[in-house]
Design a protein around this motif. Structure first.
Motif, PDB file in Angstrom:
ATOM      1  N   GLY A   1     -23.583   5.384 -13.828  1.00 32.11           N
ATOM      2  CA  GLY A   1     -24.284   5.218 -15.088  1.00 32.11           C
ATOM      3  C   GLY A   1     -23.635   4.198 -16.007  1.00 32.11           C
ATOM      4  N   ALA A   2     -24.365   3.802 -17.043  1.00 22.73           N
ATOM      5  CA  ALA A   2     -23.897   2.768 -17.967  1.00 22.73           C
ATOM      6  C   ALA A   2     -22.619   3.182 -18.690  1.00 22.73           C
TER       7      ALA A   2
ATOM      8  N   ARG B   1     -22.193  -1.407 -41.174  1.00 23.91           N
ATOM      9  CA  ARG B   1     -23.576  -1.538 -41.613  1.00 23.91           C
ATOM     10  C   ARG B   1     -24.582  -1.460 -40.468  1.00 23.91           C
ATOM     11  N   LEU B   2     -24.086  -1.350 -39.244  1.00 21.81           N
ATOM     12  CA  LEU B   2     -24.996  -1.278 -38.108  1.00 21.81           C
ATOM     13  C   LEU B   2     -25.667   0.086 -38.030  1.00 21.81           C
ATOM     14  N   PRO B   3     -26.926   0.125 -37.589  1.00 22.57           N
ATOM     15  CA  PRO B   3     -27.532   1.416 -37.247  1.00 22.57           C
ATOM     16  C   PRO B   3     -26.884   1.945 -35.971  1.00 22.57           C
ATOM     17  N   GLN B   4     -27.410   3.000 -35.429  1.00 20.19           N
ATOM     18  CA  GLN B   4     -26.846   3.585 -34.216  1.00 20.19           C
ATOM     19  C   GLN B   4     -26.709   2.500 -33.139  1.00 20.19           C
ATOM     20  N   HIS B   5     -25.534   2.467 -32.475  1.00 19.76           N
ATOM     21  CA  HIS B   5     -25.273   1.420 -31.493  1.00 19.76           C
ATOM     22  C   HIS B   5     -24.307   1.937 -30.439  1.00 19.76           C
ATOM     23  N   GLU B   6     -24.105   1.138 -29.395  1.00 20.14           N
ATOM     24  CA  GLU B   6     -23.199   1.543 -28.316  1.00 20.14           C
ATOM     25  C   GLU B   6     -22.623   0.308 -27.638  1.00 20.14           C
TER      26      GLU B   6
ATOM     27  N   VAL C   1     -27.733  -2.436 -30.185  1.00 19.10           N
ATOM     28  CA  VAL C   1     -28.344  -1.614 -31.227  1.00 19.10           C
ATOM     29  C   VAL C   1     -29.401  -0.723 -30.578  1.00 19.10           C
ATOM     30  N   VAL C   2     -29.386   0.564 -30.873  1.00 14.80           N
ATOM     31  CA  VAL C   2     -30.312   1.501 -30.216  1.00 14.80           C
ATOM     32  C   VAL C   2     -31.205   2.230 -31.220  1.00 14.80           C
ATOM     33  N   ALA C   3     -31.251   1.757 -32.461  1.00 15.17           N
ATOM     34  CA  ALA C   3     -32.144   2.338 -33.468  1.00 15.17           C
ATOM     35  C   ALA C   3     -32.582   1.223 -34.410  1.00 15.17           C
ATOM     36  N   ASN C   4     -33.758   1.364 -34.974  1.00 14.75           N
ATOM     37  CA  ASN C   4     -34.274   0.354 -35.890  1.00 14.75           C
ATOM     38  C   ASN C   4     -33.711   0.562 -37.298  1.00 14.75           C
ATOM     39  N   ASP C   5     -33.364  -0.531 -37.934  1.00 14.06           N
ATOM     40  CA  ASP C   5     -32.903  -0.520 -39.330  1.00 14.06           C
ATOM     41  C   ASP C   5     -33.647  -1.654 -40.042  1.00 14.06           C
ATOM     42  N   HIS C   6     -34.806  -1.325 -40.622  1.00 17.97           N
ATOM     43  CA  HIS C   6     -35.648  -2.347 -41.224  1.00 17.97           C
ATOM     44  C   HIS C   6     -34.963  -2.991 -42.427  1.00 17.97           C
TER      45      HIS C   6
ATOM     46  N   ARG D   1     -10.133   0.275 -30.443  1.00 15.38           N
ATOM     47  CA  ARG D   1     -10.827   0.286 -31.728  1.00 15.38           C
ATOM     48  C   ARG D   1     -12.294  -0.059 -31.513  1.00 15.38           C
ATOM     49  N   GLU D   2     -13.143   0.493 -32.368  1.00 14.95           N
ATOM     50  CA  GLU D   2     -14.568   0.194 -32.248  1.00 14.95           C
ATOM     51  C   GLU D   2     -14.858  -1.283 -32.455  1.00 14.95           C
ATOM     52  N   ASP D   3     -14.017  -1.942 -33.256  1.00 16.59           N
ATOM     53  CA  ASP D   3     -14.277  -3.347 -33.568  1.00 16.59           C
ATOM     54  C   ASP D   3     -13.357  -4.284 -32.784  1.00 16.59           C
ATOM     55  N   TYR D   4     -13.016  -3.910 -31.541  1.00 19.39           N
ATOM     56  CA  TYR D   4     -12.146  -4.809 -30.785  1.00 19.39           C
ATOM     57  C   TYR D   4     -12.898  -6.105 -30.477  1.00 19.39           C
ATOM     58  N   LEU D   5     -12.179  -7.209 -30.536  1.00 19.27           N
ATOM     59  CA  LEU D   5     -12.776  -8.522 -30.322  1.00 19.27           C
ATOM     60  C   LEU D   5     -13.371  -8.635 -28.916  1.00 19.27           C
TER      61      LEU D   5
END
Length: 580
Positions: free
Chosen positions: A424-425, A498-503, A455-460, A445-449
């Protein structure tokens, strides 16, 4: 149980509380089967598919019992707003699904009855002025046939696999229209933002040789279908519709195989009577995540592989000076659905190209042979180490390279059938992050370079949408932000918080990858047959690769899957075949 299946008992109880009569045990079992089938993508439950199987009686008895419950309407005789509808062919629908299907069929049938929008000699003059007319005696240019079909009618469908020239065809068609009306208001849209953006970028490239197209693109709108229609998530409704129609002259929907019937029905209802609609997509790709496959139904009803309709053949004889194969007794839909078969992109990729052609022709034996052949562009690996090793350099380049953001995001991707499990992914994302750590790179870290983000959800509000791909980079001040490519423009930089749900997206499912393409793909498939593993999934996964696709898995497991093309139950194709 998931989705509708988990709601089935509650929905059954709700209907029973509405005052259902008669055999409520049979009604409950019927609802359970309807929910289960809908989870598998079917729009309706044909009673014949389960009649005689416990606990269901024969179809005639079953029909009488359902209509006696008081919560199932007879589609031809009962206009009460009951929650379920049973049509004359014994297909049971949720009312909303039946309404969407009928709205689509009615829209198409009405458009097919309209007179031609352009004369054949006028189209020939336009093509000649644009330098697009083929030399006399040359083979049939099916891209121009598609241009003719879409110029002649106010509704058309263009289907074909990757590399067959769908975008080139759209560019030529828009150039013809723009030559006649330079101020044309065009909406270029797709189910996902990334697919819409890719369409616009490709059209801008084509505009270099089509000046009239450049004029249109300068003020066209590129967006998702939901944004175009003004989706309001708070009440699950759209701002646009018959009472407040769109203001566009032309709407192009790319990756239409991903669009569900309800969404397309809403779009059709929001189109002004004079607006043109072109649906573009690959009929063989995975269908929408929800129920239904309207693009597949349109193509199945038109059967373009058998030839075109006589009206289109006559039109092309005058406009293009070509003779086209026609099908006897063709429905009117055959005059507006064109399939592109000649592959231009994979001409130097014998593995991917041969596989794609075999699948399009439903030759599973030839497709399997292409996987076994050992082509450089379609290798195979049994073990994880053997699958990952050829891509180590590409992974490190994506994580640390100096190339632009778009190139790093589209250079390499692992695609999977499932999110979880050994193939799986999520497991592959963990493997690749472990590889990066073994090379001395941080991934704690979540923000590793270098981290690719899906993005898995919409953020209008922030203009970020499900399916957008970004990359963690350092901005001018050294802060870690997520860069989202914007074609020829500089990437858009967004703080991670500021990102919506993501992975993490070193690996993603094939479903999530629709509308995307990558230079190199590692397609990791389950080591045993599962329900998700079928021909459209494997075909879609392989054709996401532009240069090389390594298939990881046991090819013996793939053999039955390559021959399995799921057919989702609906009444749309039958209704469209009847349109003359």
């Amino acid at each position: 149980m998931t989705g509708l299946m988990s709601l089935a008992p509650h929905l059954a109880d709700l209907l029973l509380r509405r005052g259902a009569l008669g055999d409520t045990t049979l009604l409950r079992a019927t609802l359970q089967r309807l929910w289960a089938d809908r989870e598998q993508g079917h729009v309706c439950l044909p009673l014949a598919a389960a009649a005689g199987q416990k606990p269901f009686p024969d179809a005639a008895t079953w029909r009488r019992a359902l209509l006696a419950t008081g919560v199932v309407a007879d589609a031809d005789r009962d206009d009460r707003p009951l929650p379920l509808v049973l049509d004359a062919q014994d297909r049971l629908y949720l009312r909303r699904d039946r309404a969407s299907e009928r709205a689509l069929a009615t829209f198409v049938q009405r458009r097919l009855q309209e007179p031609p929008r352009i004369a054949a000699n006028a189209l020939r003059a336009d093509l000649e002025a644009l330098g697009l007319l083929p030399a006399a005696g040359s083979e049939v240019d099916w891209q121009l046939v598609a241009v003719a079909a879409a110029a002649r009618a106010s509704f058309a469908v263009l289907t074909g696999g990757p590399g067959t020239g769908k975008t080139t065809t759209v560019a030529r068609w828009l150039a013809v229209l723009a030559r006649r009306e330079p101020s044309l208001r065009v909406a270029l849209c797709a189910p996902t933002g990334k697919a819409a953006a890719r369409l616009v970028d490709s059209l801008r490239t084509a505009a270099a040789t089509l000046p009239s197209l450049a004029d249109v693109l300068a003020h066209c709108e590129a967006t998702t279908l939901h944004r175009l229609l003004g989706y309001r998530p708070t009440d699950d409704a759209f701002a646009r519709g018959p009472e407040r129609p769109l203001r566009h002259d032309v709407v192009v929907v790319d990756e239409a195989s991903m669009a569900e019937p309800a969404l397309l029905a809403t779009l059709c209802g929001a189109l002004p009577p004079t607006a043109r609609l072109l649906l573009v997509g690959d009929r063989d790709q995975l269908a929408a995540v929800g129920a239904g496959q309207p693009l597949g139904d349109l193509c199945r009803a038109a059967a373009p592989e058998r030839g075109v309709g006589r009206a289109l053949a006559t039109f092309c004889r005058e406009a293009l000076r070509v003779e086209l194969p026609t099908q006897d007794g063709a429905p009117a839909l055959a005059d507006v659905v064109v399939s592109l078969r000649k592959n231009h992109r994979f001409a130097t990729r014998p593995g991917i190209g041969g596989f794609a052609t075999a699948m399009a022709n439903r030759r599973s034996d030839e497709a399997l042979a292409a996987l076994h052949a050992g082509h450089a562009d379609l290798p195979h690996a049994l073990t994880i180490d053997a699958a990952l090793q050829p891509f180590r350099a590409a992974i490190l380049a994506a994580a640390t390279g100096d190339a632009d953001v778009d190139s790093r995001l589209t250079g390499f991707r692992v695609l999977t059938a499932t999110r979880h499990g050994p193939h799986g992914a999520s497991t592959w994302n963990a493997r690749i992050e472990a590889l990066l750590r073994s090379e001395g790179l941080r991934t704690d870290r979540e923000d590793y370079l270098g981290r690719p983000i899906l993005v898995v959800a919409n953020d209008h509000q922030n203009r970020l949408y499900n399916g957008d791909l970004g990359l963690v980079v350092a901005d001018a001040q050294g802060r870690h932000v997520v860069a989202f490519p914007r074609g020829a423009e500089e990437p858009r930089l967004v703080p991670l918080h500021r990102l919506p749900q993501h992975e993490t997206a070193w690996a993603m499912t094939v479903h999530k990858a629709q509308g995307s393409e990558f230079d190199d793909v590692l397609l990791s498939l389950p080591d045993k047959q599962i329900e998700l593993l079928d021909a459209p999934l494997i075909y879609t996964g392989v054709t996401r690769g532009r240069r090389r696709v390594l298939v990881h898995g046991d090819l013996a497991v793939l053999a039955p899957a390559l021959a399995h093309w799921p057919d989702r139950s609906s009444g749309l194709a039958e209704a469209l075949r009847a349109a003359r």
